[in-house]
Design an enzyme around this catalytic site. Structure first.
Site, PDB file in Angstrom:
ATOM      1  CB  SER A  19     -22.754  11.928  59.351  1.00  0.00           C
ATOM      2  OG  SER A  19     -23.319  11.012  58.445  1.00  0.00           O
ATOM      3  CD  GLU A  21     -31.504  11.656  60.242  1.00  0.00           C
ATOM      4  OE1 GLU A  21     -30.860  11.502  59.182  1.00  0.00           O
ATOM      5  OE2 GLU A  21     -32.704  11.367  60.344  1.00  0.00           O
ATOM      6  CE1 TYR A  53     -37.614  23.109  59.337  1.00  0.00           C
ATOM      7  CE2 TYR A  53     -39.194  22.263  57.747  1.00  0.00           C
ATOM      8  CZ  TYR A  53     -38.645  23.326  58.446  1.00  0.00           C
ATOM      9  OH  TYR A  53     -39.115  24.599  58.232  1.00  0.00           O
ATOM     10  CB  ALA A  55     -44.391  15.411  59.511  1.00  0.00           C
ATOM     11  NE  ARG A 111     -42.588  14.455  48.434  1.00  0.00           N
ATOM     12  CZ  ARG A 111     -43.310  13.392  48.129  1.00  0.00           C
ATOM     13  NH1 ARG A 111     -43.643  13.152  46.868  1.00  0.00           N
ATOM     14  NH2 ARG A 111     -43.695  12.534  49.061  1.00  0.00           N
ATOM     15  CG  ASP A 113     -43.284  11.652  54.633  1.00  0.00           C
ATOM     16  OD1 ASP A 113     -43.037  11.085  53.550  1.00  0.00           O
ATOM     17  OD2 ASP A 113     -42.714  11.372  55.703  1.00  0.00           O
ATOM     18  CE1 TYR A 152     -36.790   7.377  50.943  1.00  0.00           C
ATOM     19  CE2 TYR A 152     -36.184   8.864  49.163  1.00  0.00           C
ATOM     20  CZ  TYR A 152     -36.685   8.659  50.428  1.00  0.00           C
ATOM     21  OH  TYR A 152     -37.072   9.736  51.187  1.00  0.00           O
ATOM     22  CE  LYS A 172     -33.316  13.383  45.491  1.00  0.00           C
ATOM     23  NZ  LYS A 172     -33.899  12.788  46.713  1.00  0.00           N
ATOM     24  CD  GLN A 183     -35.985   5.488  54.793  1.00  0.00           C
ATOM     25  OE1 GLN A 183     -35.385   5.573  55.861  1.00  0.00           O
ATOM     26  NE2 GLN A 183     -36.989   6.270  54.478  1.00  0.00           N
ATOM     27  CD  GLN A 219     -40.249   3.440  68.298  1.00  0.00           C
ATOM     28  OE1 GLN A 219     -39.022   3.411  68.363  1.00  0.00           O
ATOM     29  NE2 GLN A 219     -40.996   4.088  69.169  1.00  0.00           N
ATOM     30  CG  PHE A 223     -40.049   4.517  60.515  1.00  0.00           C
ATOM     31  CD1 PHE A 223     -40.941   5.571  60.405  1.00  0.00           C
ATOM     32  CD2 PHE A 223     -38.775   4.663  59.996  1.00  0.00           C
ATOM     33  CE1 PHE A 223     -40.572   6.761  59.789  1.00  0.00           C
ATOM     34  CE2 PHE A 223     -38.395   5.840  59.367  1.00  0.00           C
ATOM     35  CZ  PHE A 223     -39.300   6.887  59.266  1.00  0.00           C
ATOM     36  CG  HIS A 273     -26.520   9.595  58.038  1.00  0.00           C
ATOM     37  ND1 HIS A 273     -26.074  10.843  58.398  1.00  0.00           N
ATOM     38  CD2 HIS A 273     -27.858   9.596  58.300  1.00  0.00           C
ATOM     39  CE1 HIS A 273     -27.073  11.575  58.857  1.00  0.00           C
ATOM     40  NE2 HIS A 273     -28.167  10.834  58.809  1.00  0.00           N
TER      41      HIS A 273
HETATM   42  P1  FAD Z   1     -37.673  12.953  46.630  1.00  0.00           P
HETATM   43  O1  FAD Z   1     -36.397  12.186  46.649  1.00  0.00           O
HETATM   44  O2  FAD Z   1     -37.656  14.283  46.021  1.00  0.00           O
HETATM   45  O3  FAD Z   1     -38.781  12.112  45.929  1.00  0.00           O
HETATM   46  C1  FAD Z   1     -39.115  10.826  46.383  1.00  0.00           C
HETATM   47  C2  FAD Z   1     -40.099  10.187  45.410  1.00  0.00           C
HETATM   48  O4  FAD Z   1     -41.235  11.019  45.232  1.00  0.00           O
HETATM   49  C3  FAD Z   1     -39.587  10.002  44.027  1.00  0.00           C
HETATM   50  O5  FAD Z   1     -38.804   8.905  43.863  1.00  0.00           O
HETATM   51  C4  FAD Z   1     -40.877   9.949  43.249  1.00  0.00           C
HETATM   52  O6  FAD Z   1     -41.520   8.764  43.434  1.00  0.00           O
HETATM   53  C5  FAD Z   1     -41.661  10.999  43.896  1.00  0.00           C
HETATM   54  N1  FAD Z   1     -41.379  12.257  43.179  1.00  0.00           N
HETATM   55  C6  FAD Z   1     -40.809  13.369  43.696  1.00  0.00           C
HETATM   56  N2  FAD Z   1     -40.686  14.327  42.770  1.00  0.00           N
HETATM   57  C7  FAD Z   1     -41.204  13.823  41.634  1.00  0.00           C
HETATM   58  C8  FAD Z   1     -41.383  14.341  40.323  1.00  0.00           C
HETATM   59  N3  FAD Z   1     -40.990  15.547  39.965  1.00  0.00           N
HETATM   60  N4  FAD Z   1     -41.965  13.544  39.396  1.00  0.00           N
HETATM   61  C9  FAD Z   1     -42.371  12.304  39.729  1.00  0.00           C
HETATM   62  N5  FAD Z   1     -42.238  11.761  40.955  1.00  0.00           N
HETATM   63  C10 FAD Z   1     -41.644  12.498  41.882  1.00  0.00           C
HETATM   64  N6  FAD Z   1     -38.848  13.819  56.272  1.00  0.00           N
HETATM   65  C11 FAD Z   1     -39.115  14.896  57.046  1.00  0.00           C
HETATM   66  O7  FAD Z   1     -40.277  15.345  57.114  1.00  0.00           O
HETATM   67  N7  FAD Z   1     -38.131  15.524  57.782  1.00  0.00           N
HETATM   68  C12 FAD Z   1     -36.845  15.107  57.750  1.00  0.00           C
HETATM   69  O8  FAD Z   1     -35.974  15.682  58.426  1.00  0.00           O
HETATM   70  C13 FAD Z   1     -36.519  13.964  56.936  1.00  0.00           C
HETATM   71  N8  FAD Z   1     -35.250  13.510  56.840  1.00  0.00           N
HETATM   72  C14 FAD Z   1     -34.947  12.462  55.993  1.00  0.00           C
HETATM   73  C15 FAD Z   1     -33.624  12.046  55.870  1.00  0.00           C
HETATM   74  C16 FAD Z   1     -33.287  10.993  55.027  1.00  0.00           C
HETATM   75  C17 FAD Z   1     -31.833  10.587  54.894  1.00  0.00           C
HETATM   76  C18 FAD Z   1     -34.328  10.305  54.309  1.00  0.00           C
HETATM   77  C19 FAD Z   1     -33.980   9.136  53.428  1.00  0.00           C
HETATM   78  C20 FAD Z   1     -35.658  10.708  54.432  1.00  0.00           C
HETATM   79  C21 FAD Z   1     -35.993  11.782  55.256  1.00  0.00           C
HETATM   80  N9  FAD Z   1     -37.307  12.247  55.383  1.00  0.00           N
HETATM   81  C22 FAD Z   1     -37.579  13.333  56.187  1.00  0.00           C
HETATM   82  C23 FAD Z   1     -38.412  11.555  54.699  1.00  0.00           C
HETATM   83  C24 FAD Z   1     -38.787  12.211  53.349  1.00  0.00           C
HETATM   84  O9  FAD Z   1     -39.247  13.525  53.566  1.00  0.00           O
HETATM   85  C25 FAD Z   1     -39.901  11.374  52.717  1.00  0.00           C
HETATM   86  O10 FAD Z   1     -39.437  10.118  52.328  1.00  0.00           O
HETATM   87  C26 FAD Z   1     -40.675  12.036  51.574  1.00  0.00           C
HETATM   88  O11 FAD Z   1     -41.825  11.279  51.259  1.00  0.00           O
HETATM   89  C27 FAD Z   1     -39.877  12.195  50.304  1.00  0.00           C
HETATM   90  O12 FAD Z   1     -38.992  13.249  50.392  1.00  0.00           O
HETATM   91  P2  FAD Z   1     -37.622  13.148  49.523  1.00  0.00           P
HETATM   92  O13 FAD Z   1     -36.876  14.407  49.588  1.00  0.00           O
HETATM   93  O14 FAD Z   1     -36.931  11.921  49.897  1.00  0.00           O
HETATM   94  O15 FAD Z   1     -38.302  13.039  48.090  1.00  0.00           O
END
Ligand code: FAD
Length: 305
Positions: A19, A21, A53, A55, A111, A113, A152, A172, A183, A219, A223, A273
């Site tokens: 896949s 991205e 998507y 930030a 979620r 950043d 991660y 999840k 990641q 870069q 990152f 991916h």
């Molecule tokens: P999650 O997996 O939900 O959480 C990550 C960490 O946050 C957890 O391990 C924990 O430490 C903490 N946490 C979350 N919920 C809880 C809880 N209930 N209780 C305690 N701790 C908690 N970012 C963008 O803005 N746009 C994108 O398109 C984008 N694409 C991505 C694609 C991939 C494949 C990856 C790996 C990352 C991407 N990101 C993207 C980055 C991502 O948004 C960030 O890493 C963000 O900080 C965490 O989002 P997540 O969904 O990975 O978090």
């Protein structure tokens, strides 16, 4: 031990899924570069292509427009990234419904950043989805979507421990996620050890390795530092001294990514991916190396786009 040379096993691999991205373009030149990359990679018939998507939802319209164009003009299956940041549930649900109406059936749920940037505390929107697991459940309640989520192998920087991070992944999955994409990482042992831990925790969805070809070492290193991925010493050493030598850097980047992917193939990994950065060449070459060849029908569709 087989006397067959190791490399001969890597030709014509069966059962491979890749896949790609992409990120939504900001201007006309970037738009042109994106569609050139899509056209070049489409014939490899990826399982899906995903569109990030920005930030804080900053690319909401551009992500939607890119995904919609992929639906209308290609036979590729797009996956739209979506985050919880800075939006109410009502607003996020609206985006999910608009994807459903556009014929998109795959969302990468995140979620996102913190609004203040990586390193600042995350605060959920008062009327928004509080966690990614909540978002996953919300998506599944709206339609029969395939839902991918992040994983991660070196833990998320905000996570207290790898076990706590795997608990978040488990939540999840329990909410309905069907695939995780990792990641990026450079040390395959880190991924393979992580996979063992995730499986031991009873998580059985595919955990697809995210591969980043190092288009620009500086870069990538910057990152990686922000998102908690480590840069092994040997990787830095391979790019050392090539700051002003773009063509050698490209060759090294291809060799590094090829080595990583082939090593994962040898470990039994079949899904990959690729973070393309909207550039096709390196990714195309790596896919070719592992045995993927253009599929005529997909090629015709992309050319018509
Ligand atoms: P999650 O997996 O939900 O959480 C990550 C960490 O946050 C957890 O391990 C924990 O430490 C903490 N946490 C979350 N919920 C809880 C809880 N209930 N209780 C305690 N701790 C908690 N970012 C963008 O803005 N746009 C994108 O398109 C984008 N694409 C991505 C694609 C991939 C494949 C990856 C790996 C990352 C991407 N990101 C993207 C980055 C991502 O948004 C960030 O890493 C963000 O900080 C965490 O989002 P997540 O969904 O990975 O978090």
């Amino acid at each position: 031990m087989s006397s067959e040379p190791r490399r001969s096993r890597r030709n014509g691999q069966r059962g491979l899924h890749v896949s790609f991205e992409f990120f939504p373009p900001k201007n006309e030149d970037m738009e042109k570069a994106l569609w050139e990359a899509v056209e070049r990679l489409a014939p490899l018939a990826p399982q899906f292509v995903s569109v990030t998507y920005g930030a804080g939802g900053s690319t909401r319209e551009r992500t939607h427009a890119t995904v919609e164009r992929l639906v209308k003009e290609t036979r590729l299956k797009p996956a739209a990234h979506l985050t919880c940041v800075g939006a109410s549930k009502i607003e996020v649900d609206e985006v999910i419904r608009s994807y459903k109406d556009a014929g998109v059936n795959h969302i990468v749920a995140l979620r996102g950043d913190p609004a203040g940037g990586i390193g600042t505390p995350y605060e959920a929107h008062p009327d928004g989805y509080r966690t990614t697991a909540d978002l996953v459940a919300g998506i599944r309640a709206i339609g029969d979507f395939e839902v991918s989520v992040s994983a991660y192998p070196e833990k998320h920087p905000e996570s207290a421990s790898l076990d706590a991070d795997i608990d978040v992944l488990k939540a999840k999955v329990d909410a309905g996620a069907t695939r995780a994409i990792t990641q990026f990482f450079f040390d395959n042992d880190v991924y393979l050890r992580y996979l063992d831990k995730v499986r031991a925790r009873g998580i059985n969805i595919p955990i697809v390795p995210g591969i980043v070809p190092v288009q620009n070492f500086k870069q990538t290193a910057g990152f990686a530092a922000r998102c908690g991925a480590s840069i092994p010493f040997w990787l830095a050493e391979r790019f050392d001294g090539l700051e002003n030598d773009a063509s050698t850097r490209r060759l090294i980047a291809a060799a590094v990514a090829a080595e990583q992917v082939i090593d994962l193939l040898d470990a039994g990994v079949r899904d990959f991916h690729f973070y393309t950065m909207n550039k096709a060449d390196l990714v195309y070459a790596i896919c070719h190396l592992i045995g993927l060849r253009p599929v005529a029908e997909a090629h015709a569709d992309a050319a018509a786009a």
